[in-house]
Structure formats: C-alpha cells, structure tokens
Motif scaffolding. Structure first.
Motif, mmCIF file in Angstrom:
data_model
loop_
_atom_site.group_PDB
_atom_site.id
_atom_site.type_symbol
_atom_site.label_atom_id
_atom_site.label_comp_id
_atom_site.label_asym_id
_atom_site.label_seq_id
_atom_site.Cartn_x
_atom_site.Cartn_y
_atom_site.Cartn_z
ATOM 1 N N THR A 252 0.759 -1.244 0.086
ATOM 2 C CA THR A 252 0.119 -0.158 -0.020
ATOM 3 C C THR A 252 0.901 1.271 0.016
ATOM 4 O O THR A 252 1.372 1.461 1.008
ATOM 5 C CB THR A 252 -1.031 0.126 1.063
ATOM 6 N N ILE A 253 1.120 1.924 -1.272
ATOM 7 C CA ILE A 253 1.974 2.971 -1.256
ATOM 8 C C ILE A 253 1.124 4.238 -1.475
ATOM 9 O O ILE A 253 0.141 4.412 -2.275
ATOM 10 C CB ILE A 253 2.716 2.836 -2.709
ATOM 11 N N HIS A 282 -2.494 2.711 7.607
ATOM 12 C CA HIS A 282 -1.491 1.343 7.630
ATOM 13 C C HIS A 282 -0.754 1.294 6.152
ATOM 14 O O HIS A 282 -0.483 0.273 5.928
ATOM 15 C CB HIS A 282 -2.030 0.095 7.944
ATOM 16 N N ALA A 283 -0.254 2.348 5.742
ATOM 17 C CA ALA A 283 0.535 2.444 4.608
ATOM 18 C C ALA A 283 1.622 1.593 4.665
ATOM 19 O O ALA A 283 2.194 1.990 5.762
ATOM 20 C CB ALA A 283 0.508 3.760 3.717
ATOM 21 N N ASP A 284 2.410 1.166 3.592
ATOM 22 C CA ASP A 284 3.866 0.654 3.752
ATOM 23 C C ASP A 284 4.929 1.616 3.647
ATOM 24 O O ASP A 284 5.859 1.506 3.977
ATOM 25 C CB ASP A 284 3.795 -0.609 2.843
ATOM 26 N N LEU A 285 4.524 2.475 2.692
ATOM 27 C CA LEU A 285 5.375 3.487 1.920
ATOM 28 C C LEU A 285 4.873 4.780 1.909
ATOM 29 O O LEU A 285 3.550 4.906 1.390
ATOM 30 C CB LEU A 285 5.988 2.873 0.777
ATOM 31 N N PHE A 286 5.403 5.700 2.211
ATOM 32 C CA PHE A 286 5.131 7.004 1.833
ATOM 33 C C PHE A 286 6.035 7.980 0.979
ATOM 34 O O PHE A 286 7.080 8.005 1.218
ATOM 35 C CB PHE A 286 5.129 8.002 3.268
ATOM 36 N N LEU A 287 5.866 8.296 -0.285
ATOM 37 C CA LEU A 287 6.541 8.797 -1.283
ATOM 38 C C LEU A 287 6.232 10.390 -1.028
ATOM 39 O O LEU A 287 5.027 10.984 -0.964
ATOM 40 C CB LEU A 287 6.144 8.433 -2.835
ATOM 41 N N GLU A 295 12.087 16.590 4.635
ATOM 42 C CA GLU A 295 12.541 17.023 5.927
ATOM 43 C C GLU A 295 11.598 16.865 6.901
ATOM 44 O O GLU A 295 11.693 16.479 8.125
ATOM 45 C CB GLU A 295 13.280 18.259 5.869
ATOM 46 N N GLU A 296 10.363 17.625 6.622
ATOM 47 C CA GLU A 296 9.224 17.804 7.657
ATOM 48 C C GLU A 296 8.638 16.531 7.913
ATOM 49 O O GLU A 296 8.223 16.055 9.013
ATOM 50 C CB GLU A 296 7.966 18.635 6.963
ATOM 51 N N ALA A 297 8.454 15.584 6.749
ATOM 52 C CA ALA A 297 7.749 14.090 7.101
ATOM 53 C C ALA A 297 8.819 13.364 7.914
ATOM 54 O O ALA A 297 8.244 12.669 8.854
ATOM 55 C CB ALA A 297 7.705 13.429 5.759
ATOM 56 N N ILE A 298 10.126 13.465 7.722
ATOM 57 C CA ILE A 298 11.132 12.743 8.632
ATOM 58 C C ILE A 298 10.978 13.128 10.065
ATOM 59 O O ILE A 298 10.828 12.368 10.985
ATOM 60 C CB ILE A 298 12.252 12.785 8.063
ATOM 61 N N ILE A 308 6.498 3.966 9.246
ATOM 62 C CA ILE A 308 5.997 4.084 7.985
ATOM 63 C C ILE A 308 7.461 4.388 7.273
ATOM 64 O O ILE A 308 8.280 4.861 7.963
ATOM 65 C CB ILE A 308 5.117 5.011 7.734
ATOM 66 N N GLU A 309 7.596 3.797 6.244
ATOM 67 C CA GLU A 309 8.981 4.113 5.499
ATOM 68 C C GLU A 309 8.752 5.221 4.660
ATOM 69 O O GLU A 309 7.458 5.315 4.081
ATOM 70 C CB GLU A 309 9.307 2.983 4.554
#
Length: 327
Positions: A252-253, A282-287, A295-298, A308-309
């Motif tokens: 789930t991307i 419950h996503a596996d990956l966030f692009l 930077e804000e997301a991290i 989440i990755e």
C-alpha cells in the motif's frame, strides 16, 4: 401564518440563529487530514491489475464557520489559517477554487505524458490550451478560467508565443485578446505592464494538454477534487498499468507531489495531514518530494514514532527506480 409565527416565534428565532451559525463564513480556512484514495479506482485503462495500490493522500479544507472554528480549537489535527495565507493577492474564494481545478487538469495531463513516455507507449498531442490561473493587473478584463486563443489576432499555442508578441510592443500598449470560456468566445483586452524588467500582462497561465493515447486511458475526477499534488501518484499508477511488471509489489503505497511535463516532482503543502492519513491507513510506504517536504515528514515520523517508510524523490525516474528495487 401570523398566528403560527406568534405561537412559535422562539423556535423560529432559534432556527434562524442556527442557520446563521452554520452558514456565516469568517475570513479563515481550516485544514485537516483527509484520508487516502486508491488511484486505480480513477484510472480507466484496459487490463489494469495490481497486487498493491498507489494512493493519493489528500487534505480536507473547510471554510471557517462557528461550528468548525469551535471544533478546530479542541482538535490538534485541525489548523486555522488566515484567508491571506491561502489566497493570492486580489484573489477571492471563487477564483481560488477555480485555480485549483485548473491546476488539477494540468497535473493529470502531465501525469499521462510522463507515464506514457517513460513506458515507451504511443502518445500524440491533440490539443494545447493556455488557461488563466491568476490575474494581477487592474487594466484588463481577463477572467480566471479564460482560455487564451489569440493576442492581436496572432494564434497562441504556448507561453513563449505570449512573450514573443509582448516583446515586440511597448509598456502601456493595449493588446486585444480572444479567449474561450465555457465554450463561448469573448474579446478581452489588457495593457502591457513591466515586471522584473519583462513585459507582461499580469497573469499566470496553466498549460493543459490533451492527448490521444495507445492504449486509451481516462482519468476520472470527482467534483470535490482539486489541486496538483496528486500528479506523482497518478503518473505512477498509469505507468504501472502500461508495463508487465507490477512495481507495487503488493504494498500500500501512499504519496504526494506535483509532476511537470518533464517528470520533475514538485513540493506541495499539507505534508503533516497527508502523512497522518497514510499512517492511519496503515500504508507501507510514503513517497514525498525530496525537499523541505521530506525533511518535515521525517521530523514528524521521529516525533510521533510513525511506523512507515518515508522516501523522498525529485523525479518520476527516481520513484520508479526505487520501486523496482523493492523485493
């Protein structure tokens, strides 16, 4: 009627006050996490199958009323913004919403071009239109949403055509502009102004292209959708439908980011709302665009211990290469 009102005047007054509370708008906007949408449900293309999914993360935006303002004060995920933070100078609600609708059309056309080009599939340009997004010139009667057809009887096909015509004229000159709006043609005008040593007519335009594609693709749009931040995920979903490999790998991307006609990924707003929606789903990956957005997301991931990755990308090519490298 008088007798009924006399007997029920208290109820009528309460009803009127309630209606006022629900409908009076204040000069604020309220943003909140909106959720995610599976892009495959919007793409109509023959034989599209995927074990996983590409999803758009979106923000819900409300005009401020008494109930929404009160609710936002007690909900940390709802944030209040002044009108001037959301609107451009001399812009109103109507033109703001229309601007976002036009940007979404441009985003979809860029996504289709990027996906088909990268997949090596046939795509032909059939129509190219320049649409007015924003006006910052008091000496014009152009309107947001006007499609520019010609200036001084010279056909306009791209932004360079406008610049070429204006560069051969003088500041203060009046130009005659033929436009199309809601399938009707109109004669407009504008006086040339000087901006940063360039001759302009004080407008921003969007370049929306229409294509004939092989295989044929159609991207459905809901009436309440707007904005350009779904470009990256739309292009990835279309690309995934055109190749034999499934680059979702059953994951789930979720992602966000604009896409231009060259496949560059651009920054967006509302990262914190979109990341929260991805985590909640419950996503596996966030692009995310590899900029201050990443930077804000991290930072948010570390502060909230999100499981989440998060991957930052600057181009469509980077996103595809990363996804193809997954096992």
């Amino acid at each position: 009627m008088k007798e009924i009102l006399k007997k029920n005047y208290k109820f009528v007054l309460i009803l009127i006050l309630l209606l006022l509370c629900l409908t009076i708008h204040f000069p604020y906007y309220i943003d909140a996490p909106g959720g995610i949408t599976d892009v495959s449900t919007k793409i109509e293309i023959e034989g599209y199958k995927s074990s996983g999914s590409f999803n758009l993360a979106f923000v819900k935006e409300y005009r401020a009323t008494i109930p929404t303002l009160i609710f936002s004060m007690f909900n940390k995920d709802w944030n209040i913004y002044k009108e001037e933070e959301m609107l451009l100078e001399n812009e109103n609600d109507k033109s703001y919403l229309l601007r976002d609708k036009i940007l979404m059309q441009e985003s979809i056309s860029n996504a289709i071009l990027t996906a088909y080009t990268y997949a090596g599939k046939k795509i032909e340009l059939t129509y190219n239109k320049l649409t007015v997004l924003y006006i910052d010139n008091p000496n014009t009667n152009l309107k947001v949403g006007d499609e520019i057809l010609s200036i001084n009887n010279q056909k306009i096909e791209n932004r360079d055509d406008i610049s070429e015509i204006l560069n051969n004229l003088e500041v203060g000159d009046k130009v005659d502009i033929t436009v199309k709006n809601k399938d009707k043609e109109y004669n407009r005008y504008a006086y040339i102004i000087e901006e940063e040593n360039d001759k302009k007519i004080g407008i921003l335009v969007s370049n929306v292209r229409e294509y004939e594609t092989y295989p044929k693709v159609n991207v459905k749009v809901d009436a309440n959708e707007s904005g350009s931040s779904g470009g990256l995920m739309t292009s990835l979903a279309i690309y995934n439908s055109l190749i034999s490999e499934d680059i979702t790998h059953g994951l789930t991307i979720v992602g966000t980011g604009t896409i231009d006609e060259k496949g560059n990924v651009g920054s967006i707003g509302g990262v914190k709302y979109k990341l929260k929606s991805a985590v909640k789903s419950h996503a596996d990956l966030f692009l995310v665009p590899n900029s201050e957005n990443y930077e804000e997301a991290i930072k948010l991931k570390n502060e909230n211990n999100y499981d989440i990755e998060i991957v930052g990308v600057s181009t469509f090519d980077e996103a595809v290469k990363y996804l193809k490298s997954l096992k």
